[in-house]
Scaffold this motif. Structure first.
Motif, PDB file in Angstrom:
ATOM      1  N   PHE A 228       0.843  -1.198   0.000  1.00 20.46           N
ATOM      2  CA  PHE A 228       0.000   0.000   0.000  1.00 20.46           C
ATOM      3  C   PHE A 228       0.879   1.249   0.000  1.00 20.46           C
ATOM      4  O   PHE A 228       1.865   1.321   0.742  1.00 20.46           O
ATOM      5  CB  PHE A 228      -0.882   0.043   1.244  1.00 20.46           C
ATOM      6  N   TRP A 278      -5.958  -7.854   0.546  1.00 20.37           N
ATOM      7  CA  TRP A 278      -6.527  -6.517   0.777  1.00 20.37           C
ATOM      8  C   TRP A 278      -7.535  -6.559   1.925  1.00 20.37           C
ATOM      9  O   TRP A 278      -7.537  -5.692   2.803  1.00 20.37           O
ATOM     10  CB  TRP A 278      -7.205  -6.010  -0.497  1.00 20.37           C
ATOM     11  N   THR A 282      -7.013  -4.524   5.424  1.00 22.90           N
ATOM     12  CA  THR A 282      -7.946  -3.452   5.792  1.00 22.90           C
ATOM     13  C   THR A 282      -8.767  -3.805   7.025  1.00 22.90           C
ATOM     14  O   THR A 282      -9.369  -2.910   7.633  1.00 22.90           O
ATOM     15  CB  THR A 282      -8.874  -3.110   4.607  1.00 22.90           C
ATOM     16  N   VAL A 293      -3.125   0.449  -3.762  1.00 19.24           N
ATOM     17  CA  VAL A 293      -2.268  -0.738  -3.799  1.00 19.24           C
ATOM     18  C   VAL A 293      -1.257  -0.524  -4.921  1.00 19.24           C
ATOM     19  O   VAL A 293      -1.597  -0.521  -6.099  1.00 19.24           O
ATOM     20  CB  VAL A 293      -3.071  -2.028  -4.028  1.00 19.24           C
TER      21      VAL A 293
END
Length: 367
Positions: A228, A278, A282, A293
């Motif tokens: 990220f 992801w 998160t 990303v």
């Protein structure tokens, strides 16, 4: 002819070469691609097994020694090359650990700082962490290193050493044997010779030894990760939850990993893994959902039956040694495992008892 020929230019091969050259020996390092561009580059750089209390004592001993060595190594490489491996010792927060009593018992037994902390402590350390946790486990001594910069610095240092020859783009195609010795290492049309040969081929180590009829139980295990582009300060330390982790870098970027896949030598990435990573990242740090990303990649870990690496002489051969099979902990164990083998090669007193890592009784051979 070199004193030593090291096959494999990952972190294990390069640290082996560095220590042998430090001791005054001439070393040739062969790498099938570019040094440090396989699993050494692809991993996350946490300087500890993810859940250290779940590992065997031999792995813990290597890990403990290595953890103490990394700050010194990072400072040395920065001074000698100008490349900062970014060793950061900011600790690790474990969220939702289901075997917490075992973890705390392990910590007491080995003298490792690990404690249960309240929610106030957790969010004071990491305000962006998953909301609603009633606390966490906190290991203040854990460090991380920016592994792409570590391997770049190692290669730069080796390239400047007059007794080291680096040969990249050099895929070994076979090992030649005469009696109890490896007489030559073939790489296409080239042939290399040395007094001692050390195979540090990572996921490819079994293939390298196969030409001698040595059955090394090491296989590739794919791991995918994402990066990220986060703002500096969003995350300050490693946070681990449900087997997945996020790792901050000094410039704000955050790595998230990783998958475990039995896919042979396939290093392809896929959408399902990206989405899974992801979602995990998160959940751990919800604010990452608003970050781009920037990169998605895969690497091949050298899997072994129980994660204990193979370190030592190949039975039946007087000048062939192996350092491979570190599974998820190649970077973690590299300083200790390479020092342990170099101690044996140079007939010095070993830093640790080498017997748990020897090849005898742990492989099949037709020699």
């Amino acid at each position: 002819m070199s004193d030593f020929l090291v096959v494999g230019g990952g972190v294990i091969g390069m640290m082996t070469t560095l220590q042998l050259a430090d001791a005054g020996h001439e070393v040739t390092l062969l790498e099938r691609g570019a040094c440090g561009r396989e699993s050494s580059w692809a991993g996350g750089g946490i300087v500890s097994p993810l859940y250290p209390w779940r590992y065997s004592a031999p792995i813990s001993r290597l890990s403990t020694w290595s953890e103490g060595y990394y700050p010194e190594l990072a400072l040395r490489l920065l001074e000698e090359t100008g490349i900062d491996p970014e060793y950061r010792q900011k600790g690790l927060l474990y969220l939702r650990v289901d075997d917490e009593p075992r973890a705390l018992g392990w910590a007491r037994a080995v003298g490792k700082p690990l404690e249960r902390v309240a929610a106030e402590f957790l969010y004071a350390k990491e305000p962006s962490a998953l909301p609603g946790c009633d606390g966490a486990l906190w290991m203040p001594t854990l460090g991380s290193i920016r592994n792409p910069r570590l391997v770049k610095a190692l290669r730069e240092r080796l390239a400047a050493m007059p007794k080291v020859r680096i040969v990249e783009g050099c895929e070994v195609t076979g090992l030649q044997r005469e009696g109890r010795r490896v007489s030559a290492v073939d790489a296409g049309a080239e042939r290399f010779t040395a007094g001692e040969v050390v195979v540090c081929g990572g996921a490819w180590a079994a293939e390298l030894l196969g030409s001698l009829g040595v059955g090394l139980p090491v296989r590739p295990v794919k791991g995918q990760m994402i990066l990220f582009k986060a703002p500096p300060g969003l995350l300050q330390r490693v946070v681990l939850m449900d087997g997945r982790y996020v790792i901050p870098r000094a410039d704000g970027r955050v790595l998230a990993g990783s998958t475990l896949e039995e896919a042979g030598f396939d290093k392809g990435t896929d959408r399902a893994a990206r989405e899974s990573l992801w979602e995990s990242a998160t959940r751990i740090v919800p604010a990452l959902a608003g970050c781009e990303v920037e990169h998605h990649w895969a690497g091949l870990r050298p899997g072994s039956p129980d994660g204990t690496p193979f370190i030592g002489r190949v039975p039946g051969l007087d000048n062939l040694s192996v350092n491979a099979g570190h599974y998820r902990n190649g970077l973690v164990l590299a300083p200790a495992s390479t020092r342990l083998l170099v101690d044996q090669l140079l007939e010095r007193e070993a830093i640790l008892d080498p017997s748990p890592y020897r090849l005898e009784g742990r492989l099949n051979t037709t020699m």
